[in-house]
Design a protein around this motif. Structure first.
Motif, mmCIF file in Angstrom:
data_model
loop_
_atom_site.group_PDB
_atom_site.id
_atom_site.type_symbol
_atom_site.label_atom_id
_atom_site.label_comp_id
_atom_site.label_asym_id
_atom_site.label_seq_id
_atom_site.Cartn_x
_atom_site.Cartn_y
_atom_site.Cartn_z
ATOM 1 N N PHE B 11 -11.544 69.630 -20.052
ATOM 2 C CA PHE B 11 -10.230 69.643 -19.246
ATOM 3 C C PHE B 11 -10.652 70.341 -17.865
ATOM 4 C CE2 PHE B 11 -6.558 71.659 -17.977
ATOM 5 C CZ PHE B 11 -5.482 70.680 -17.951
ATOM 6 N N VAL B 31 -9.387 62.461 -13.171
ATOM 7 C CA VAL B 31 -7.781 62.434 -13.722
ATOM 8 C C VAL B 31 -7.980 61.761 -15.153
ATOM 9 C CG1 VAL B 31 -5.863 61.288 -13.509
ATOM 10 C CG2 VAL B 31 -6.829 62.122 -11.410
ATOM 11 N N GLU B 35 -7.211 63.395 -18.769
ATOM 12 C CA GLU B 35 -6.291 62.843 -19.665
ATOM 13 C C GLU B 35 -6.872 62.711 -20.978
ATOM 14 O OE1 GLU B 35 -5.006 59.114 -17.983
ATOM 15 O OE2 GLU B 35 -5.467 57.998 -19.619
ATOM 16 N N VAL B 38 -6.608 65.936 -22.840
ATOM 17 C CA VAL B 38 -5.300 66.191 -23.500
ATOM 18 C C VAL B 38 -5.086 65.427 -24.570
ATOM 19 C CG1 VAL B 38 -3.000 66.226 -22.852
ATOM 20 C CG2 VAL B 38 -4.370 67.015 -21.470
ATOM 21 N N ASN B 39 -5.496 64.236 -24.525
ATOM 22 C CA ASN B 39 -5.352 63.403 -25.816
ATOM 23 C C ASN B 39 -6.369 63.866 -27.030
ATOM 24 O OD1 ASN B 39 -3.750 61.602 -24.399
ATOM 25 N ND2 ASN B 39 -5.243 60.091 -23.822
#
Lengths: 501, 114
Positions: B11, B31, B35, B38-39
């Motif tokens: 992250f 970005v 993403e 987070v996934n």
């Protein structure tokens, strides 16, 4: 199932269907995109007005999507706040769609514009009606992605640059929101907002809620353009076509930012004095920073964009106060700001349509050539500055009175100061754009076409009539119901879950 | 625990990419990395040591407790699809910007200010 609960899925489905049909047939059949855009938003507006009636008769209504009972299935919840936001969103969306009929003639591929526009409306409506946290994220992204594309719609240098900045910051904000949702899910094992609120009350939040609060504050705060997270707004809003600027400033930042923020903080996590203080501080900061940045601008739409930041500050301050009066004032200002900021952005679009410039220094005396635009801008300007009896005065008055009652005298003082500076910058707009001697370049400028005038005049009338919402009788059916939902806080869980059985 | 920390590192790498890089393509990659972090975190939340796939069958009597939580997997699929849409849009915008400005360097793409 309660009668009228079908309103909620329809509010999403009607614009979504409109977008689909526009994408399918819009290129082949001329004028169809105009018709579909106006009809779909009109349909959504009628549904939302009906939803106010439903809320008044039946109270909170829950719709189980696909027949799967919440909290297992996805729920849609219609309560006072939802009905309030639906009316605000769809009213502006309809008038903006009418305005676009003439305005968007300047651009090619009108059908693409309407497709994206209706998708955005569907996304915003979805955010407002949903009772499920992950579903909220999905609709948030639908609306956001459509808005990134709409900001870039002109595909000129500035539009693209603004859209890229907006897309990167918006996506990061959405990811913060998603991370917050993941943490909440891991803590409570549910995604239904009411069920989650019950679990949090039962288990206690602890450090998880603290972290989640910060993530949501960043994520939704960026969508709402509260001051430390506002950098994208002054680029993105002016770069979009005028009807979209009106939608972005008028409803998008409120539905995705303010509405989601207060729904999650008040109804799910539960408001604490710390969160409340942070909200108030950020609100006042936005108010002051926005207003002083606005006054130095010479680009009309950029000035209005900074003014949006400042006015959102009032809304956040009112809601952050947490008293019933403060919340009512904040929500009332949210509604009023939607109306007059959309009006001002449409007016700036009308000026740009006729003269081709947004530079205040190049304008002058336009009121003589464009009487309708001049008059409606004056109404919007007086409204935003908060001069009685226009709508902006009443909502600002309530917020300031609520701040004094809550013992926040300094915040009340800053709110009054920001209001005075607001008056200064709208007078600057009037003075440089519409009053004074007519610049010789604009000798042959014409007033804008019919549909643009209709939309501007309707919004101006709403500015004048906005104060009537405070009348006894009207107030209880609309505004008090909405602020009541936030005042009752985490009672939300019990109310929604009792509707499910 | 180490897995969660690695996820946090991923992250942070993404956030660093977004904040510190000047090339637009690298920002977009940043970005995407955020993403994915987070996934990945979402999947880790549902992970259970020695967990089984959550399929009920009449033959085998598998206790529910030994199953992996299936819901985050479904949600992550949705999140990935959304991520695809935003990434595609950002790349498309970046391409158009390159056509207009002839550069991917955000320090040189500064028409808007104030």
């Amino acid at each position: 199932m309660t009668p009228g609960s079908a309103i909620m899925p329809l509010c999403v489905a009607v614009p979504l269907g409109g977008a689909f049909l526009t994408a399918l047939l819009g290129r082949q059949i001329p004028r169809l995109p105009d018709l579909l855009g106006a009809l779909a938003t009109l349909g959504a507006l009628l549904l939302s007005v009906w939803s106010v009636h439903v809320v008044n008769v039946y109270g909170t209504v829950v719709y189980a999507l696909g027949g799967w009972q919440p909290p297992i299935g996805i729920a849609m919840v219609l309560d006072g706040l939802t009905a309030f936001m639906l009316v605000t969103v769809n009213l502006i969306a309809f008038l903006v769609a009418v305005f676009s009929i003439d305005y968007m003639e300047r651009f090619t591929d009108k059908w693409l514009f309407y497709t994206l526009f209706l998708l955005m409306v569907a996304g915003i409506n979805g955010v407002v009606v949903t009772g499920d946290l992950f579903n909220l994220f999905v609709f948030l992204e639908v609306a956001s992605v459509a808005s990134y594309a709409l900001v870039a719609f002109g595909t000129e240098k500035q539009e693209l640059e603004a859209a890229f900045k907006y897309a990167v910051m918006g996506t990061v904000a959405s990811l913060f929101v998603l991370l917050g949702i993941v943490l909440l899910y891991s803590h409570t094992s549910t995604l239904n907002m009411a069920d989650m609120a019950r679990e949090l009350a039962h288990k206690g939040g602890g450090n998880v809620t603290l972290l989640v609060s910060v993530l949501f504050l960043m994520g939704f705060g960026l969508k709402a353009a509260v001051v430390p997270f506002h950098a994208w707004l002054p680029d993105a809003h002016p770069s979009a076509p005028a009807p979209i600027s009106a939608m972005l400033s008028g409803v998008l930042i409120k539905a995705l930012g303010v509405y989601a923020l207060c729904r999650v903080f008040y109804n799910v996590i539960g408001i604490t004095p710390e969160i409340s203080s942070i909200l108030m501080f950020l609100g006042v900061l936005s108010m002051i920073v926005g207003v002083f940045l606005a006054i130095g601008q010479w680009d009309l739409k950029r000035l209005l964009a900074y003014s949006s930041i400042s006015q959102i500050g009032y809304v956040i301050l009112g809601i952050g106060l947490g008293t019933p009066l403060g919340i009512a004032g904040g929500l009332f200002h949210l509604f009023n700001h939607s109306v007059f900021k959309s009006l001002l952005f449409l007016d700036s679009g009308a000026v740009e349509y006729s003269t081709g410039t947004r530079d205040l220094k190049k304008m002058g005396g336009l009121a003589k050539k464009m009487p309708v635009t001049g008059a409606t801008t004056l109404v919007g300007a007086i409204s935003i500055a908060g001069i009685p009896p226009f709508s902006g005065f009443w909502s600002k008055l309530i917020i300031i009175v609520a701040a004094v009652e809550a013992g926040r005298h300094w915040y009340a003082f800053w709110a009054v100061l920001a209001s005075v500076v607001t008056l200064a910058y709208v007078m600057k707009v009037m003075r440089y754009a519409f009053m004074g001697t007519l610049n010789d370049t604009w000798r042959h400028v014409k007033e804008v076409p019919f549909f643009m005038k209709v939309s501007m005049v309707s919004l101006a009338l709403l500015c004048v009539a906005g104060g009537l919402l405070l009348l006894p009788g009207l107030q209880e059916t609309f505004l008090t119901l909405a602020s009541g939902v936030l005042s009752e806080g985490t009672q939300y869980a019990a109310i929604v879950l009792s509707e499910v059985q | 625990m180490a897995l969660y920390l690695l996820c946090l590192v991923l992250f942070s790498v993404g956030v660093y990419g977004i904040l510190a890089r000047r090339n637009m393509i690298k920002i977009i990659i940043g970005v995407i990395v955020v993403e994915y972090a987070v996934n990945l975190f979402f999947i880790l939340v549902a992970y259970k040591k020695d967990g089984r796939s959550p399929i009920f069958s009449p033959d085998a009597d598998i206790p529910v407790q030994s199953m992996v939580d299936p819901l985050p997997q479904a949600l992550v699929l949705t999140a990935i699809v959304i991520g695809l849409a935003t990434t595609a849009l950002m790349v498309a915008i970046a391409m158009r910007i390159y056509e207009k400005y002839g550069t991917f360097d955000i320090a040189e793409i500064r028409e808007l200010r104030g």
